[in-house]
Write a protein that holds these residues in place. Sequence first.
Motif, PDB file in Angstrom:
ATOM      1  N   HIS A 111      53.275  56.085  55.741  1.00 28.52           N
ATOM      2  CA  HIS A 111      54.762  57.240  56.339  1.00 28.52           C
ATOM      3  C   HIS A 111      54.830  56.302  57.709  1.00 28.52           C
ATOM      4  N   PRO A 112      53.990  56.142  58.062  1.00 27.42           N
ATOM      5  CA  PRO A 112      54.510  55.653  60.156  1.00 27.42           C
ATOM      6  C   PRO A 112      55.648  54.228  59.284  1.00 27.42           C
ATOM      7  N   HIS A 113      54.586  53.393  58.353  1.00 26.33           N
ATOM      8  CA  HIS A 113      55.119  51.991  57.999  1.00 26.33           C
ATOM      9  C   HIS A 113      57.231  51.607  57.459  1.00 26.33           C
ATOM     10  N   VAL A 114      57.045  52.672  56.853  1.00 24.59           N
ATOM     11  CA  VAL A 114      58.401  52.553  56.336  1.00 24.59           C
ATOM     12  C   VAL A 114      59.373  52.326  57.408  1.00 24.59           C
ATOM     13  N   PRO A 115      60.964  51.335  56.165  1.00 26.82           N
ATOM     14  CA  PRO A 115      61.641  50.404  56.569  1.00 26.82           C
ATOM     15  C   PRO A 115      62.537  52.395  58.029  1.00 26.82           C
ATOM     16  N   ALA A 116      62.462  51.747  59.284  1.00 28.42           N
ATOM     17  CA  ALA A 116      63.621  52.662  60.312  1.00 28.42           C
ATOM     18  C   ALA A 116      65.347  51.721  59.366  1.00 28.42           C
ATOM     19  N   LYS A 117      66.024  52.385  59.938  1.00 34.36           N
ATOM     20  CA  LYS A 117      67.729  52.483  59.172  1.00 34.36           C
ATOM     21  C   LYS A 117      68.198  50.893  60.309  1.00 34.36           C
ATOM     22  N   GLY A 118      68.713  50.125  59.054  1.00 36.67           N
ATOM     23  CA  GLY A 118      68.976  48.604  59.785  1.00 36.67           C
ATOM     24  C   GLY A 118      67.420  47.439  59.204  1.00 36.67           C
ATOM     25  N   SER A 119      66.870  48.535  58.626  1.00 40.77           N
ATOM     26  CA  SER A 119      65.715  46.977  58.523  1.00 40.77           C
ATOM     27  C   SER A 119      65.203  46.894  57.144  1.00 40.77           C
ATOM     28  N   ILE A 120      64.460  46.300  57.209  1.00 39.93           N
ATOM     29  CA  ILE A 120      62.860  45.857  55.726  1.00 39.93           C
ATOM     30  C   ILE A 120      61.746  46.034  56.373  1.00 39.93           C
ATOM     31  N   ALA A 121      61.084  46.979  54.928  1.00 39.00           N
ATOM     32  CA  ALA A 121      59.624  46.315  55.289  1.00 39.00           C
ATOM     33  C   ALA A 121      59.300  46.123  54.019  1.00 39.00           C
ATOM     34  N   ILE A 122      58.740  46.023  54.103  1.00 38.84           N
ATOM     35  CA  ILE A 122      56.973  44.865  53.269  1.00 38.84           C
ATOM     36  C   ILE A 122      56.096  45.200  52.840  1.00 38.84           C
ATOM     37  N   PHE A 123      55.470  45.820  52.146  1.00 40.05           N
ATOM     38  CA  PHE A 123      53.927  46.198  51.857  1.00 40.05           C
ATOM     39  C   PHE A 123      53.578  45.699  50.852  1.00 40.05           C
ATOM     40  N   ASN A 124      52.395  44.696  51.033  1.00 37.87           N
ATOM     41  CA  ASN A 124      51.051  44.304  50.835  1.00 37.87           C
ATOM     42  C   ASN A 124      50.397  45.129  49.944  1.00 37.87           C
ATOM     43  N   ARG A 125      50.405  45.128  48.902  1.00 36.22           N
ATOM     44  CA  ARG A 125      49.521  46.628  48.753  1.00 36.22           C
ATOM     45  C   ARG A 125      50.058  48.070  49.404  1.00 36.22           C
ATOM     46  N   SER A 126      49.963  49.021  49.108  1.00 41.67           N
ATOM     47  CA  SER A 126      50.756  49.735  49.367  1.00 41.67           C
ATOM     48  C   SER A 126      49.674  51.110  48.623  1.00 41.67           C
ATOM     49  N   HIS A 127      50.772  52.494  49.053  1.00 38.28           N
ATOM     50  CA  HIS A 127      50.147  53.472  48.786  1.00 38.28           C
ATOM     51  C   HIS A 127      49.803  53.694  47.291  1.00 38.28           C
ATOM     52  N   TYR A 128      50.249  52.525  46.700  1.00 37.25           N
ATOM     53  CA  TYR A 128      49.266  52.630  45.281  1.00 37.25           C
ATOM     54  C   TYR A 128      47.880  52.226  44.763  1.00 37.25           C
ATOM     55  N   GLU A 129      47.519  51.939  45.670  1.00 36.43           N
ATOM     56  CA  GLU A 129      46.388  51.555  45.873  1.00 36.43           C
ATOM     57  C   GLU A 129      45.051  52.732  45.340  1.00 36.43           C
ATOM     58  N   ASP A 130      45.544  53.983  45.789  1.00 27.75           N
ATOM     59  CA  ASP A 130      45.617  55.149  45.546  1.00 27.75           C
ATOM     60  C   ASP A 130      45.338  56.082  44.219  1.00 27.75           C
ATOM     61  N   VAL A 131      46.158  55.197  43.252  1.00 28.41           N
ATOM     62  CA  VAL A 131      45.786  55.418  42.183  1.00 28.41           C
ATOM     63  C   VAL A 131      45.945  54.726  41.136  1.00 28.41           C
ATOM     64  N   LEU A 132      45.461  53.145  41.645  1.00 31.97           N
ATOM     65  CA  LEU A 132      44.264  51.599  41.702  1.00 31.97           C
ATOM     66  C   LEU A 132      43.122  51.647  41.347  1.00 31.97           C
ATOM     67  N   VAL A 133      42.744  50.885  43.094  1.00 30.85           N
ATOM     68  CA  VAL A 133      41.166  51.043  43.093  1.00 30.85           C
ATOM     69  C   VAL A 133      40.570  52.035  43.079  1.00 30.85           C
TER      70      VAL A 133
END
Length: 287
Positions: A111-133
């Motif tokens: 959650h702390p890494h989601v983008p603030a207004k006006g900005s772009i955030a890139i997730f290289n891997r993500s919360h999806y690892e918690d249903v993958l690996v």
Amino acid sequence: MSNYRKKFVVNPGSKIRLKHFDPDYHGKHESHKSALPEIQENLKKMDELQYRMYAENKHSLLIVLQGLDAAGKDGVVRHVLTGLNPSGCVSTNFKEPTKVEVAHDFLWRVHPHVPAKGSIAIFNRSHYEDVLVVRVHGLAPEKVWSKRYDQINDFERLIVTENNTTILKFFLHISKDEQLSRFKKRLDDPERQWKISDSDYKEREYWDDYIKTFEDVLTKTSTEQAPWFIIPSNHKWFRDLAISQIIVRQMDDMNMQLPKSTVNLAEIRREYHQAKDGENAHRRKKR
Ligand code: AMP
Ligand code: MG
């Protein structure tokens, strides 16, 4: 021009079998050289749109990158997202969780890494690892990970509705042979040997399990508010072309406007700039 957003989106509710998707697909271009002008045009537009996003300060964009090892997640960050202005863009790599992180719910570190207004955030891997690996290696019991698909959809809906965020999720689709050939290239290239880990080769044994878990992710978590795109990624240049086009079109649809100036421009011009010109004229006369 092909509309890759339409072509590669996973329509919510559709059941995905990855064997029906060709990782070799490359559209009308035959080579990097011929695709390059289109990629560059997209990157230029992305830069202009990001400038607007930053200035307008109302929208934000979250880009999620997932794929098997060597699918090209780092490559997308380097080649597609590299032109963005760092003051409005943050990239986060999600690695194995620390002791503190695993002692929390799986979204706590995200959650702390989601983008603030006006900005772009890139997730290289993500919360999806918690249903993958996590699922492939049994790092959490089924009764825990099976609830996470809904929890992820709820979390993404929160970000979209509460903070005007647009979410684009890219699954970089490569074939098993292409992965091995990329590992081999890493082995032979001193510049890239640092990327090799024992686990890369061991994880290949779980290829089919990963494909199955990815199919579940794509089937259960592609939603209107946060769609998945299956990007054919055996050709790196096509991957970059498709992703850059999808991002540009999505940002274009946000219809972002530069804010109006809050000051009296005419007055400022009169008071400071004409006066200055006058001053200079006066000086010139004296000399
Ligand atoms: P890399 O992206 O090559 O630097 O590798 C990062 C590693 O961290 C991969 O093997 C991921 O599977 C692993 N990883 C990322 N998130 C998690 C997680 N939530 N639980 C377990 N392993 C993870
Ligand atoms: Mg790796």
